[in-house]
Design an enzyme around this catalytic site. Structure first.
Site, short mmCIF file in Angstrom:
data_model
loop_
_atom_site.label_atom_id
_atom_site.label_comp_id
_atom_site.label_asym_id
_atom_site.label_seq_id
_atom_site.Cartn_x
_atom_site.Cartn_y
_atom_site.Cartn_z
N MET A 142 0.83 -0.95 0.21
CA MET A 142 0.16 -0.13 0.16
C MET A 142 1.00 1.50 0.30
O MET A 142 0.63 1.87 -0.90
CB MET A 142 -0.84 -0.20 1.39
CG MET A 142 -1.83 -1.33 1.53
SD MET A 142 -2.48 -1.15 2.48
CE MET A 142 -1.69 -1.75 4.29
N GLU B 202 3.44 4.11 -0.34
CA GLU B 202 4.90 5.04 -0.53
C GLU B 202 5.06 5.80 -0.32
O GLU B 202 5.00 6.31 0.81
CB GLU B 202 3.33 5.46 -2.43
CG GLU B 202 2.63 4.32 -2.72
CD GLU B 202 2.05 4.90 -3.89
OE1 GLU B 202 2.27 6.55 -4.51
OE2 GLU B 202 1.28 4.44 -4.59
N GLY C 197 1.36 7.59 2.95
CA GLY C 197 1.47 6.66 4.46
C GLY C 197 0.33 6.01 4.74
O GLY C 197 -0.46 6.13 4.34
N GLU D 265 -5.73 -6.99 10.52
CA GLU D 265 -4.13 -6.29 10.98
C GLU D 265 -3.85 -5.71 12.05
O GLU D 265 -2.58 -6.36 12.86
CB GLU D 265 -3.47 -5.04 9.41
CG GLU D 265 -1.98 -4.75 9.67
CD GLU D 265 -1.59 -4.25 7.98
OE1 GLU D 265 -2.52 -4.15 7.12
OE2 GLU D 265 -0.91 -3.70 8.43
N ARG D 266 -4.65 -5.02 12.42
CA ARG D 266 -4.44 -3.74 13.77
C ARG D 266 -4.55 -5.04 15.26
O ARG D 266 -3.92 -5.54 15.96
CB ARG D 266 -5.30 -2.95 14.17
CG ARG D 266 -4.93 -1.56 12.60
CD ARG D 266 -6.23 -0.91 12.99
NE ARG D 266 -4.69 0.11 12.25
CZ ARG D 266 -6.04 1.00 10.68
NH1 ARG D 266 -7.13 0.90 11.05
NH2 ARG D 266 -5.05 1.26 10.46
N GLN E 4 15.60 -0.85 31.37
CA GLN E 4 15.99 -0.27 33.04
C GLN E 4 16.30 -1.22 33.92
O GLN E 4 17.30 -0.87 34.31
CB GLN E 4 15.56 1.03 32.75
CG GLN E 4 16.08 1.71 33.85
CD GLN E 4 16.65 2.98 33.34
OE1 GLN E 4 17.23 3.36 31.99
NE2 GLN E 4 17.73 3.87 33.73
N GLY F 293 19.47 -2.28 33.01
CA GLY F 293 21.72 -1.64 33.36
C GLY F 293 21.96 -1.79 32.01
O GLY F 293 21.19 -2.16 30.88
N GLY G 214 -0.84 1.59 10.52
CA GLY G 214 -1.42 3.09 10.60
C GLY G 214 -0.86 3.47 12.49
O GLY G 214 -0.57 2.61 13.40
#
Ligand SMILES: Cc1cc2nc3c(=O)[nH]c(=O)nc-3n(C[C@H](O)[C@H](O)[C@H](O)COP(=O)(O)OP(=O)(O)OC[C@H]3O[C@@H](n4cnc5c(N)ncnc54)[C@H](O)[C@@H]3O)c2cc1C
Length: 385
Positions: A132, A134, A138, A246-247, A340, A343, A368
């Site tokens: 999709m 380009e 986007g 997709e999501r 974190q 470390g 997205g």
């Protein structure tokens, strides 16, 4: 996971899903995990893996039986996504293939198109990608410039796509383009072996190093009439429908990756000594990882609820967008906190947390962006009459 770090029982999976999970887990442990670092250095996974995964039923678990699929529900797909995530193995682009590209063929393709492609896509003999985006289109897909002009019975396709996952490996691209003279977007099945289909370089990324992501060029590619997928001009509608799946797919993967990184960090903190005591005894460690766990329990409840909605055919675009926003951002927070706690070792690539951190960043952008998710959600706050 074996030792469930979240202690929140899951109720969506049946014993059949659990049995499938055992198979997938064994496959990932034997065929993927030991090789993943080498594939990260190579920038791509071998085609042979796809064939083995297809033979084991890991590709397109929901594809219909007449074309070689198992005809399973989406929970089988979720199992594959989760097991890859638990093993820190995001390299194989199975999700793009099985959950983002192939469903367009299944849902909108003719029997002839399915006959031509689907059996090989299910068996891993062919690999699919979705094209999709380009360089100048986007988030704003309407700005795309790829164009197919009619030529006799067929079409001539010209244009350029970018950031295409499975871009180096794919044999089939689902390409979004406009038919000349029509403002609306259409979808095409483009055989990557056709003259004029050119792959650009495998793009060098911050994370997901084992996944091939490429530019794809279409130089006046002659497409047969049968390359048009579904109806002319319906591409945007098809994409909007496909993007909910997709999501959800991104959510399932992000949630499982966050659980995996918390699992690793809890073990690390119990083992690592600072100032004569385990890191896990420090109140800060307990607070920050407790907060991550709370985030992930909320994420799991959300993901499992949406899985059920999707299986029931009731998942709406705005709920999928809300979940994608929440879970991808929660993964980002979890990865940052867990790094974190590690470390300096967390910054070393030999510890998976460093890779989860780098890999997580794209989830707030691809499929997205978080901003676009907020816009989709906001539209439901002031519905147009
Ligand atoms: C690793 C990777 C893999 C990908 N795989 C694929 C693939 O397989 N197939 C495919 O087609 N695409 C793929 N993409 C593309 C991806 O979907 C886009 O990157 C994404 O949609 C964002 O588009 P863009 O990069 O052009 O950013 P832009 O659209 O230029 O956005 C730039 C910034 O502006 C913000 N923004 C844009 N519009 C608005 C608005 N209306 N309101 C507020 N803020 C806004 C965005 O959120 C972002 O922060 C992939 C991308 C990556 C990085």
């Amino acid at each position: 996971m074996n030792d469930d770090i979240l202690t929140l029982p899951r109720r969506v999976f049946s014993p059949e899903h659990d049995a499938f999970r055992d198979q997938v887990r064994r496959f990932v442990a034997q065929e993927i995990a030991p090789h993943h670092q080498a594939w990260e250095r190579a920038g791509v996974v071998p085609r042979e893996l796809w064939r083995k995964a297809g033979d084991m039923g890991l590709l397109c678990p929901t594809a219909p039986e007449p074309w070689g699929g198992a005809g399973g529900d989406y929970l089988y797909s979720a199992v594959v996504l989760e097991e890859l995530a638990y093993a820190h193995a995001p390299g194989p682009g199975f999700a793009i293939h099985s959950e983002m590209a192939v469903p367009y063929l299944v849902n909108f393709g003719s029997d002839a198109q399915k006959d031509a492609w689907l059996p090989n896509l299910v068996s891993g003999r062919s690999i699919a990608g979705i094209a999709m985006t380009e360089p100048s289109a986007g988030s704003d897909l309407h700005a795309m410039q790829a164009q197919a002009r009619r030529d006799g019975e067929g079409f001539r396709l010209s244009g350029q796509k970018v950031f295409i996952s499975n871009g180096q490996l794919a044999d089939l691209f689902i390409v979004a383009a406009r038919i000349a003279g029509d403002e609306a977007i259409s979808l095409f099945l483009v055989d990557a072996a056709l003259p004029g289909v050119r792959r650009g370089r495998n793009l060098d990324k911050l994370g997901h190093h084992a996944q091939d992501t490429s530019e794809i060029f279409f130089d006046d590619v002659a497409l047969p009439a049968g390359a048009l997928l579904g109806e002319q001009g319906q591409g945007f509608r098809y994409l909007m429908k496909g993007l909910a799946r997709e999501r959800l797919t991104i959510c399932v993967s992000c949630q499982a990756r966050a659980e995996a990184v918390l699992r690793d960090t809890v073990a690390y903190a119990a083992d690592r000594k600072v100032f004569g005591q385990p890191l896990s005894e420090l109140q800060n460690t307990r607070f920050v990882l407790g907060a991550v766990k709370a985030d992930l329990i909320a994420g799991r409840a959300l993901v499992d609820r949406l899985l059920q909605e999707y299986v029931d055919g009731a998942l709406d675009a705005s709920s999928a967008a809300a979940a994608k926003l929440w879970v991808s951002e929660a993964l980002g927070r979890a990865a940052d906190t867990c790094l974190q706690v590690h470390g300096g070792w967390g910054y070393m690539t030999e510890y998976p947390v460093s890779r989860v951190y780098a890999d997580a960043r794209v989830e707030r952008i691809a499929g997205g962006s978080s901003e676009i998710m907020k816009e989709i959600i906001a539209r439901t706050l002031w519905p147009r009459r």
